[in-house]
Design an enzyme around this catalytic site. Sequence first.
Site, PDB file in Angstrom:
ATOM      1  CD1 TRP A 166       9.706 -12.470  -8.905  1.00  0.00           C
ATOM      2  CD2 TRP A 166       7.500 -12.391  -9.331  1.00  0.00           C
ATOM      3  NE1 TRP A 166       9.328 -13.694  -9.409  1.00  0.00           N
ATOM      4  CE2 TRP A 166       7.982 -13.676  -9.678  1.00  0.00           C
ATOM      5  CE3 TRP A 166       6.143 -12.114  -9.513  1.00  0.00           C
ATOM      6  CZ2 TRP A 166       7.156 -14.680 -10.188  1.00  0.00           C
ATOM      7  CZ3 TRP A 166       5.320 -13.113 -10.033  1.00  0.00           C
ATOM      8  CH2 TRP A 166       5.835 -14.377 -10.358  1.00  0.00           C
ATOM      9  CB  SER A 192      10.897  -0.359   6.234  1.00  0.00           C
ATOM     10  OG  SER A 192      11.583  -0.009   5.069  1.00  0.00           O
ATOM     11  CG  ASN A 207       5.732  -9.511  -2.779  1.00  0.00           C
ATOM     12  OD1 ASN A 207       6.736 -10.214  -2.768  1.00  0.00           O
ATOM     13  ND2 ASN A 207       4.838  -9.513  -1.809  1.00  0.00           N
ATOM     14  CG  ASP A 231      10.792  -4.315  -0.510  1.00  0.00           C
ATOM     15  OD1 ASP A 231       9.669  -4.230  -1.057  1.00  0.00           O
ATOM     16  OD2 ASP A 231      11.593  -3.359  -0.473  1.00  0.00           O
ATOM     17  CG  ASN A 240       2.413  -2.123   3.598  1.00  0.00           C
ATOM     18  OD1 ASN A 240       2.847  -3.172   4.092  1.00  0.00           O
ATOM     19  ND2 ASN A 240       3.157  -1.397   2.773  1.00  0.00           N
TER      20      ASN A 240
HETATM   21  C1  FPP Z   1       6.501  -5.744  -0.257  1.00  0.00           C
HETATM   22  O1  FPP Z   1       6.585  -5.819  -1.648  1.00  0.00           O
HETATM   23  C2  FPP Z   1       5.569  -6.718   0.278  1.00  0.00           C
HETATM   24  C3  FPP Z   1       4.412  -6.397   0.931  1.00  0.00           C
HETATM   25  C4  FPP Z   1       3.987  -5.019   1.154  1.00  0.00           C
HETATM   26  C5  FPP Z   1       3.482  -7.437   1.424  1.00  0.00           C
HETATM   27  C6  FPP Z   1       4.064  -8.764   1.801  1.00  0.00           C
HETATM   28  C7  FPP Z   1       3.026  -9.801   1.582  1.00  0.00           C
HETATM   29  C8  FPP Z   1       3.223 -11.057   1.139  1.00  0.00           C
HETATM   30  C9  FPP Z   1       4.569 -11.611   0.931  1.00  0.00           C
HETATM   31  C10 FPP Z   1       2.106 -11.989   0.784  1.00  0.00           C
HETATM   32  C11 FPP Z   1       1.064 -12.223   1.796  1.00  0.00           C
HETATM   33  C12 FPP Z   1       1.558 -12.570   3.146  1.00  0.00           C
HETATM   34  C13 FPP Z   1       1.216 -13.693   3.821  1.00  0.00           C
HETATM   35  C14 FPP Z   1       1.685 -13.898   5.220  1.00  0.00           C
HETATM   36  C15 FPP Z   1       0.388 -14.741   3.226  1.00  0.00           C
HETATM   37  P1  FPP Z   1       6.277  -4.511  -2.500  1.00  0.00           P
HETATM   38  O2  FPP Z   1       4.884  -4.594  -2.980  1.00  0.00           O
HETATM   39  O3  FPP Z   1       6.615  -3.281  -1.714  1.00  0.00           O
HETATM   40  O4  FPP Z   1       7.312  -4.687  -3.694  1.00  0.00           O
HETATM   41  P2  FPP Z   1       7.971  -3.520  -4.562  1.00  0.00           P
HETATM   42  O5  FPP Z   1       8.871  -2.749  -3.622  1.00  0.00           O
HETATM   43  O6  FPP Z   1       8.725  -4.282  -5.588  1.00  0.00           O
HETATM   44  O7  FPP Z   1       6.849  -2.707  -5.126  1.00  0.00           O
END
Ligand code: FPP
Length: 248
Positions: free
Chosen positions: A26, A197, A23, A21, A69
């Site tokens: 970041w 989750s 991304n 979690d 998602n």
């Molecule tokens: C959560 O961060 C992350 C995801 C919903 C997707 C995870 C995917 C990856 C790490 C990259 C692709 C995967 C592979 C296997 C190549 P968020 O977007 O919910 O972050 P936030 O809570 O800060 O908005």
Amino acid sequence: MGIMKEIDPLRLPQHIAIIMDGNGRWAEFHTLGRILGHREGAESVRIITKTCCRIGVHCLTLYAFSVENWLRPEVEIRALMNLLLQYLEDEAREMMDQGIRLTAIGDLDSLEAPVLRKLQETIEKTAGNPGMILNLALSYGGRDEIATAAKRMVGDALAGKIAPADVTRELFSKYLYTTGIPDPDLLIRTGGEYRVSNFLLYQMAYTEFYFTDILWPDFRETDLLTAIAEYQRRERRFGMTSEQIGGR
Ligand code: FPP
């Protein structure tokens, strides 16, 4: 590396599961678009997979895309699917070199055709590899997994293959997506939230939880080793007393 000295190679978590979690946050912090956060997150996936493989973890399950998602904006779903496709294309070679066996759990049929095809192709290609299992949770939901297992079990019961008296937790486990994979010993969740989750609900009955504020794209080798060192400091009693398990 200093932290490696703190780790007992004989007491590694056999199965590590990760909720990746942070991304989006970041990306926001770096004044970039969310997609670039996911891209940097994919880099953490590469590094963490390599590290787990190197130190001798048997299975790594990554929560890459949840059933929830699918509710995200269309552009973000597209970008995540493209990243996944690109990841599979780029990493197949590396998986073969490292002896990694790829598996996937979730409602895989809901993935779009090119992604599903590439996924199945890589799973088949790596099926005979002897090393670490890299298990991707895709379109995964824990409650859906349990309901799907129940549905299949009822089907088998109606077909006369099983009787109600046969139903044990061991038998039930065989109907889950994770059949053949041991329960996770350690769950890591990055990004500062303290929830499960809808991840591996049945399998995490005795899993140790480790939460960190570090955002997934910043979570790298030392952070993983720190989590493992913390896991090794804990005493797992599985409902028993400390004396029964030969502890303190
Ligand atoms: C959560 O961060 C992350 C995801 C919903 C997707 C995870 C995917 C990856 C790490 C990259 C692709 C995967 C592979 C296997 C190549 P968020 O977007 O919910 O972050 P936030 O809570 O800060 O908005």
